[in-house]
Motif scaffolding. Structure first.
Motif: not given
Length: 174
Positions: A8-10, A153-156, A158-167
């Motif tokens: 996770l990261f902000f 961040s999920e590693t797949g 093709q590399g990392s993919v970032y998913h927004q959880l909330q804003q």
């Protein structure tokens, strides 16, 4: 065994239209390396690393307490580090950005979260392992920042993919 942790990261997610403009310009430079995909462009405010998914509610609660003003972020410097990291940065980070990072960091520490030791560097990573020398000048990209977000961040393959959880919104001060 099920993995019950998240990386996770902000961050400030780059608006899609601006991300496309930046990537289009960056692609025209024809530099060799590993480019960041447009959907992953962001400015990290606080990196949390692997966290138990059971702490998501705590993170959402504390982020809701962080108050900050909306601001304009002007990315006007292109930097390539010796390690090949290529990024855009503001010549002068806005005070509202620095205040947001400080308030978020204080809230995370008070909530029992551990933060990275290195100081905040306002930057938008464009490429890793950049082997070429970028041009000395770059265009200016103006980014109206109206919210910050919690991303996973999920590693797949093709590399990392970032998913927004909330804003969370930043306040408009006129």
């Amino acid at each position: 065994m099920k993995n019950d942790t998240l990386r996770l990261f902000f961050a400030l997610p780059c608006p899609p239209q601006l991300a496309e403009q930046i990537v289009s310009w960056h692609d025209s430079l024809q530099l060799k390396g590993r480019p960041v995909i447009p959907a992953n462009l962001h400015m990290t405010l606080a990196f949390l690393g692997q966290q138990p998914s059971s702490r998501l509610a705590d993170l959402r609660t504390l982020a809701a307490t962080v108050q900050g003003a909306a601001f304009e972020l002007r990315l006007d410097r292109l930097v390539r580090r010796r390690n090949g990291l290529l990024y855009l940065a503001p010549s002068q980070p806005p005070a509202a950005l620095l205040e947001l990072v400080e308030r978020l960091g204080e809230a995370l520490l008070a909530g029992g979260f551990r933060l990275e030791e290195r100081s905040f560097l306002a930057h938008l990573t464009l490429m890793r392992s950049c082997s070429g020398q970028p041009p000395p000048d770059c265009p200016t990209f103006d980014w109206p920042v109206s919210h910050f977000a919690l991303l996973a961040s999920e590693t797949g393959p093709q590399g990392s993919v970032y998913h927004q959880l909330q804003q969370w919104p930043l306040l408009r001060i006129d």
